[in-house]
Write a protein that holds these residues in place. Structure first.
Motif, PDB file in Angstrom:
ATOM      1  N   ARG A 410      15.495  -8.544  16.121  1.00 11.40           N
ATOM      2  CA  ARG A 410      16.778  -9.875  15.899  1.00 11.40           C
ATOM      3  C   ARG A 410      15.656 -11.187  16.019  1.00 11.40           C
ATOM      4  O   ARG A 410      15.708 -11.835  16.663  1.00 11.40           O
ATOM      5  CB  ARG A 410      16.617 -10.208  17.643  1.00 11.40           C
ATOM      6  N   VAL A 411      14.635 -11.051  14.893  1.00  9.21           N
ATOM      7  CA  VAL A 411      14.666 -12.184  14.223  1.00  9.21           C
ATOM      8  C   VAL A 411      14.601 -12.252  12.790  1.00  9.21           C
ATOM      9  O   VAL A 411      14.689 -11.049  12.329  1.00  9.21           O
ATOM     10  CB  VAL A 411      12.404 -11.448  14.893  1.00  9.21           C
ATOM     11  N   GLU A 412      15.517 -13.939  12.246  1.00  7.78           N
ATOM     12  CA  GLU A 412      15.562 -13.520  11.617  1.00  7.78           C
ATOM     13  C   GLU A 412      14.257 -13.997  10.383  1.00  7.78           C
ATOM     14  O   GLU A 412      13.355 -14.924  10.841  1.00  7.78           O
ATOM     15  CB  GLU A 412      16.512 -14.938  10.756  1.00  7.78           C
ATOM     16  N   LEU A 413      13.831 -13.481   9.043  1.00 10.91           N
ATOM     17  CA  LEU A 413      13.179 -13.422   8.275  1.00 10.91           C
ATOM     18  C   LEU A 413      13.786 -14.054   7.174  1.00 10.91           C
ATOM     19  O   LEU A 413      14.163 -13.550   6.808  1.00 10.91           O
ATOM     20  CB  LEU A 413      12.557 -12.248   8.199  1.00 10.91           C
ATOM     21  N   ILE A 414      12.913 -15.360   6.869  1.00 12.03           N
ATOM     22  CA  ILE A 414      13.329 -15.823   4.976  1.00 12.03           C
ATOM     23  C   ILE A 414      12.686 -16.571   4.567  1.00 12.03           C
ATOM     24  O   ILE A 414      11.023 -16.315   5.159  1.00 12.03           O
ATOM     25  CB  ILE A 414      13.978 -17.325   6.115  1.00 12.03           C
ATOM     26  N   LEU A 415      13.346 -15.309   3.118  1.00  9.00           N
ATOM     27  CA  LEU A 415      12.197 -16.043   2.416  1.00  9.00           C
ATOM     28  C   LEU A 415      12.240 -17.092   1.592  1.00  9.00           C
ATOM     29  O   LEU A 415      13.333 -17.038   0.844  1.00  9.00           O
ATOM     30  CB  LEU A 415      11.977 -14.059   0.985  1.00  9.00           C
ATOM     31  N   SER A 416      11.351 -17.761   1.734  1.00  7.48           N
ATOM     32  CA  SER A 416      12.221 -18.704   0.770  1.00  7.48           C
ATOM     33  C   SER A 416      12.489 -19.341  -0.498  1.00  7.48           C
ATOM     34  O   SER A 416      11.828 -18.258  -1.538  1.00  7.48           O
ATOM     35  CB  SER A 416      10.543 -20.145   0.783  1.00  7.48           C
ATOM     36  N   PRO A 417      13.950 -19.759  -1.463  1.00  2.00           N
ATOM     37  CA  PRO A 417      14.193 -19.907  -2.413  1.00  2.00           C
ATOM     38  C   PRO A 417      12.537 -20.356  -3.635  1.00  2.00           C
ATOM     39  O   PRO A 417      13.039 -20.208  -4.770  1.00  2.00           O
ATOM     40  CB  PRO A 417      15.133 -20.590  -2.032  1.00  2.00           C
ATOM     41  N   ASP A 418      12.175 -21.222  -3.165  1.00  2.00           N
ATOM     42  CA  ASP A 418      10.846 -21.586  -4.193  1.00  2.00           C
ATOM     43  C   ASP A 418      10.048 -20.322  -3.974  1.00  2.00           C
ATOM     44  O   ASP A 418       8.687 -20.908  -5.054  1.00  2.00           O
ATOM     45  CB  ASP A 418      10.340 -23.196  -3.571  1.00  2.00           C
ATOM     46  N   SER A 419       9.746 -18.806  -3.888  1.00  2.00           N
ATOM     47  CA  SER A 419       8.949 -17.940  -4.188  1.00  2.00           C
ATOM     48  C   SER A 419       9.157 -18.003  -4.763  1.00  2.00           C
ATOM     49  O   SER A 419       9.915 -17.412  -5.425  1.00  2.00           O
ATOM     50  CB  SER A 419       9.024 -17.182  -2.897  1.00  2.00           C
ATOM     51  N   HIS A 420       8.233 -17.069  -6.246  1.00  2.00           N
ATOM     52  CA  HIS A 420       8.360 -16.475  -6.963  1.00  2.00           C
ATOM     53  C   HIS A 420       6.680 -16.029  -7.183  1.00  2.00           C
ATOM     54  O   HIS A 420       5.620 -16.119  -7.084  1.00  2.00           O
ATOM     55  CB  HIS A 420       8.444 -17.054  -8.721  1.00  2.00           C
ATOM     56  N   CYS A 421       6.985 -14.541  -7.670  1.00  2.00           N
ATOM     57  CA  CYS A 421       5.305 -13.582  -7.621  1.00  2.00           C
ATOM     58  C   CYS A 421       5.679 -12.824  -8.571  1.00  2.00           C
ATOM     59  O   CYS A 421       6.267 -11.956  -8.103  1.00  2.00           O
ATOM     60  CB  CYS A 421       5.261 -13.082  -5.505  1.00  2.00           C
ATOM     61  N   ASP A 422       4.256 -13.160  -9.328  1.00  2.60           N
ATOM     62  CA  ASP A 422       4.528 -11.615 -10.229  1.00  2.60           C
ATOM     63  C   ASP A 422       4.034 -10.583 -10.241  1.00  2.60           C
ATOM     64  O   ASP A 422       2.628 -10.661  -9.152  1.00  2.60           O
ATOM     65  CB  ASP A 422       4.086 -12.515 -12.255  1.00  2.60           C
ATOM     66  N   ARG A 423       3.554  -9.712 -10.946  1.00  2.12           N
ATOM     67  CA  ARG A 423       3.137  -8.568 -10.894  1.00  2.12           C
ATOM     68  C   ARG A 423       1.474  -8.734 -10.432  1.00  2.12           C
ATOM     69  O   ARG A 423       0.903  -9.600 -11.559  1.00  2.12           O
ATOM     70  CB  ARG A 423       2.959  -7.447 -11.954  1.00  2.12           C
ATOM     71  N   LEU A 424       0.865  -8.360  -9.489  1.00  2.00           N
ATOM     72  CA  LEU A 424      -0.365  -8.689  -9.309  1.00  2.00           C
ATOM     73  C   LEU A 424      -1.142  -6.890  -9.573  1.00  2.00           C
ATOM     74  O   LEU A 424      -0.909  -6.101  -9.577  1.00  2.00           O
ATOM     75  CB  LEU A 424      -0.682  -8.720  -8.215  1.00  2.00           C
ATOM     76  N   GLY A 425      -2.284  -7.129 -10.188  1.00  2.00           N
ATOM     77  CA  GLY A 425      -3.473  -6.562 -10.283  1.00  2.00           C
ATOM     78  C   GLY A 425      -3.824  -5.479  -8.324  1.00  2.00           C
ATOM     79  O   GLY A 425      -3.823  -6.234  -7.681  1.00  2.00           O
ATOM     80  N   ALA A 426      -4.498  -4.135  -8.544  1.00  2.00           N
ATOM     81  CA  ALA A 426      -4.268  -3.215  -7.502  1.00  2.00           C
ATOM     82  C   ALA A 426      -4.852  -4.407  -6.698  1.00  2.00           C
ATOM     83  O   ALA A 426      -4.718  -4.091  -5.054  1.00  2.00           O
ATOM     84  CB  ALA A 426      -4.945  -1.717  -8.407  1.00  2.00           C
ATOM     85  N   ASP A 427      -6.064  -4.354  -7.316  1.00  2.00           N
ATOM     86  CA  ASP A 427      -6.915  -4.862  -5.475  1.00  2.00           C
ATOM     87  C   ASP A 427      -6.179  -6.543  -5.271  1.00  2.00           C
ATOM     88  O   ASP A 427      -6.298  -6.118  -4.154  1.00  2.00           O
ATOM     89  CB  ASP A 427      -8.293  -5.336  -5.961  1.00  2.00           C
ATOM     90  N   LEU A 428      -6.864  -7.520  -6.173  1.00  3.37           N
ATOM     91  CA  LEU A 428      -4.985  -8.568  -5.497  1.00  3.37           C
ATOM     92  C   LEU A 428      -3.771  -7.930  -5.252  1.00  3.37           C
ATOM     93  O   LEU A 428      -3.649  -8.829  -3.374  1.00  3.37           O
ATOM     94  CB  LEU A 428      -5.331  -9.164  -6.538  1.00  3.37           C
ATOM     95  N   SER A 429      -3.575  -6.942  -5.642  1.00  2.00           N
ATOM     96  CA  SER A 429      -1.826  -6.577  -4.326  1.00  2.00           C
ATOM     97  C   SER A 429      -2.257  -6.367  -3.015  1.00  2.00           C
ATOM     98  O   SER A 429      -1.986  -6.526  -2.032  1.00  2.00           O
ATOM     99  CB  SER A 429      -1.516  -6.029  -4.974  1.00  2.00           C
ATOM    100  N   THR A 430      -3.538  -5.612  -3.126  1.00  4.08           N
ATOM    101  CA  THR A 430      -3.761  -5.011  -1.554  1.00  4.08           C
ATOM    102  C   THR A 430      -4.066  -5.894  -0.791  1.00  4.08           C
ATOM    103  O   THR A 430      -3.769  -5.917   0.372  1.00  4.08           O
ATOM    104  CB  THR A 430      -4.473  -3.987  -2.543  1.00  4.08           C
ATOM    105  N   ASP A 431      -5.419  -7.240  -1.482  1.00  2.00           N
ATOM    106  CA  ASP A 431      -5.141  -7.976  -0.424  1.00  2.00           C
ATOM    107  C   ASP A 431      -4.407  -8.847  -0.154  1.00  2.00           C
ATOM    108  O   ASP A 431      -4.108  -9.315   1.146  1.00  2.00           O
ATOM    109  CB  ASP A 431      -6.404  -9.045  -1.155  1.00  2.00           C
ATOM    110  N   VAL A 432      -3.405  -9.359  -1.339  1.00  4.55           N
ATOM    111  CA  VAL A 432      -2.340  -9.868  -0.328  1.00  4.55           C
ATOM    112  C   VAL A 432      -1.131  -9.345   0.558  1.00  4.55           C
ATOM    113  O   VAL A 432      -0.913 -10.122   1.659  1.00  4.55           O
ATOM    114  CB  VAL A 432      -2.012 -10.344  -2.482  1.00  4.55           C
TER     115      VAL A 432
END
Length: 563
Positions: A410-432
């Motif tokens: 019962r928690v509202e999770l909101i993704l900010s409309p200012d968000s934008h994320c392109d495809r990341l490398g495998a290592d960076l994607s894991t860390d993110v």
């Protein structure tokens, strides 16, 4: 083969000192023999010269030196001179250099050759001479005949000689003194060896040389055979031991032993552990791209009697590389998060299926159609929004899973409309994913059991870095705890879990610093839109050395940079 050698330290010192004493005595004997020869020459030269002068002044010698019966006439005179002076040879020669009388009859009639011809010109002379196979020191004095008128004329030469004593006879004469010195030196060597061995054995904990050598070999073999790093530091902060594992893990130079820990260019966390400023068991530190687990213990002297018993002599720190294990834990954490999300979705789907089944049994088909359209549209809207803004599949799937988990709680999770994320490398994607998952989990825990609970997530990527901002509507962080929240082991939760709390944010900080970024937190209670806590994490696209970023940077500066 070497059974005659003593095995104890005192015995070896005694043999060594006796050898030195014997060598000194040999040298002293040689010097003494040489000095005896020199002293003999000095004393004998004066004595034989006086005997030669007395013989040359004898009237019988002056009168009979030129007679045909000189050998018989002068024989008693030369023999008397030899006995009175205690010399070896006495002889008389005429100006033709022919021996006319001598204590050795075999020399009569032979030619006398002297090294210095000045003796034949009426001058006294002394020196060394080889005569009849013997090495002699001789003195020659001219014999003058008294003339009736005018100066006396030289008519011959009176020679007195004494043989040099042998070196052995010189040593034999000094035997009592040499024996006394040898006994005295042996006694001093025995006493000194005993005292020295006792002193050294006290300093070596009673170990004999063979035991010390064995212990050293075992120590070297043990230190350099284990894979873990071992570093010894003395009370002054200088490295005393560093095995191969420690040099590899910390990139230590070859001359690191003997240098202070603070001068080796290590990270502050590593220096704090080695210097004892950071205590604990299995302390995780970051060195470049390695996660190291460190344990530090104080080394003390053995429990023997004496003032140094149990005294601290330094510390020993062991280091283990856990980079692979930490990476596996991060992947396992992401997998576990997805599993928890699926379990939450199972409960949600069970409830939805129960509602669908009930509406079907009641025959409320129109209500059933509207209900299905509502939940389908809501799910599609959430998934579509995340997929449109987040192009990296692992990060998008994590957000979708966290959204379902938040809905279950019962928690509202909101993704900010200012968000934008392109495809990341495998290592960076894991860390993110690791950073995002930990921050969202902490936010969900912070707003649990709160009315109108919300968690806002913003992810922005550019060619240089990835920025993650997670804000919640919870109670915020404790006052003056901006820095402490990122310390390993710090947690605001009172419950305990296996392995301890206070790990997630510490791991987030390590990952951000390793990628040349930073992480910080600020309280949003004073903002226009009230929020509990805002965490901002920045990760560089290329992993590098930890930047000199301060996690406690002022919140307003970070907010301006985020904007």
């Amino acid at each position: 083969m070497r059974r005659w050698l003593p095995h104890t330290l005192a015995g070896k010192f005694l043999v060594l000192q006796l050898g030195v004493v014997a060598l000194v005595l040999i040298v002293a004997a040689a010097v003494s023999a040489r000095q005896s020869q020199a002293q003999f020459r000095t004393n004998a030269a004066d004595r034989i010269l006086g005997a030669a002068e007395s013989l040359a002044a004898n009237p019988t010698v002056r009168d009979r030196i030129g007679s045909a019966t000189a050998a018989a006439d002068l024989a008693p005179v030369v023999e008397s001179t030899r006995i009175q002076s205690g010399t070896s040879v006495v002889l008389i020669a005429d100006l033709d250099r022919t021996i006319v009388a001598a204590t050795d009859p075999t020399l009569v009639g032979t030619r006398l050759t002297l090294p210095d011809d000045s003796a034949w010109s009426g001058r006294a002379w002394d020196g060394d001479l080889a005569l009849a196979g013997d090495e002699l020191i001789v003195a020659g004095t001219p014999v003058f005949a008294t003339a009736s008128s005018g100066d006396p004329a030289a008519v011959g030469l009176a020679v007195v000689g004494e043989a040099y004593p042998s070196a052995w006879s010189s040593l034999v004469s000094d035997v009592p003194e040499v024996a006394f010195l040898l006994g005295l030196a042996s006694l001093a060597g025995l006493t000194g060896s005993f005292l020295l061995a006792r002193r050294i054995k006290k300093q070596t904990r009673g170990l004999e040389p063979a035991e010390i050598a064995t212990l050293t070999d075992q120590r070297e073999a043990l230190l350099h055979s284990i894979r873990e790093g071992v570093i010894g530091v003395d009370p002054g902060g200088r490295i005393t031991i560093a095995n191969d594992g420690a040099r590899d893990l910390l990139d230590l130079p070859e001359n690191c032993v003997g240098r202070p820990v603070d001068e080796l260019g290590l990270e502050d966390d590593v220096v704090d552990v080695l210097a004892g400023r950071a205590a604990g068991v299995d302390v995780v530190v970051l060195h470049r791209d390695r996660f190291l687990v460190a344990n530090r213990r104080t080394a003390r002297t053995a429990g023997r009697e004496g003032p140094r018993s149990g005294q601290a002599i330094g510390t020993v720190t062991t280091l283990r590389d856990r980079s692979d294990l930490i990476a596996l834990q991060r992947q396992l954490g992401a997998t576990r998060s997805v599993g928890e999300t699926l379990r939450a979705q199972t409960h949600e789907f069970d409830n939805q299926l129960h509602i669908i089944s009930g509406l079907a049994q009641l025959g409320e088909y129109e209500e059933l159609r509207e209900y299905l359209a509502t939940i389908t549209a809501r799910r599609a809207q959430v998934d579509s929004t995340i997929r449109d803004l987040i192009k990296d599949p692992p990060v998008a799937s994590l957000l979708i899973a966290k959204s379902s988990l938040a809905a279950e709680s019962r928690v509202e999770l909101i993704l900010s409309p200012d968000s934008h994320c392109d495809r990341l490398g495998a290592d960076l994607s894991t860390d993110v994913g690791t950073v995002l998952g930990n921050l969202v989990d902490n936010a969900l825990d912070a707003v649990a059991n709160s009315a109108e609970a919300t968690v806002t997530v913003e992810i922005v990527s550019d060619p240089a870095q990835v920025r993650i901002v997670v804000a919640d509507s919870g109670p915020g962080i404790p006052q003056n705890a901006d820095d402490l929240v990122f310390a390993r082991g710090f947690s605001t939760k009172s419950s305990t879990v296996a392995g301890g709390r206070g790990v997630g944010l510490s791991l987030v900080r390590m990952i951000c610093l390793r990628r040349g970024g930073w992480v910080g937190v600020r309280s949003g209670q004073d903002a226009a839109t009230a929020v509990g806590a805002v965490f901002t994490a920045v990760l560089g696209r290329v992993a590098g050395d930890a930047a000199d970023a301060d996690p406690a940077t002022d919140a307003s500066e970070r907010e301006q940079e985020r904007a």
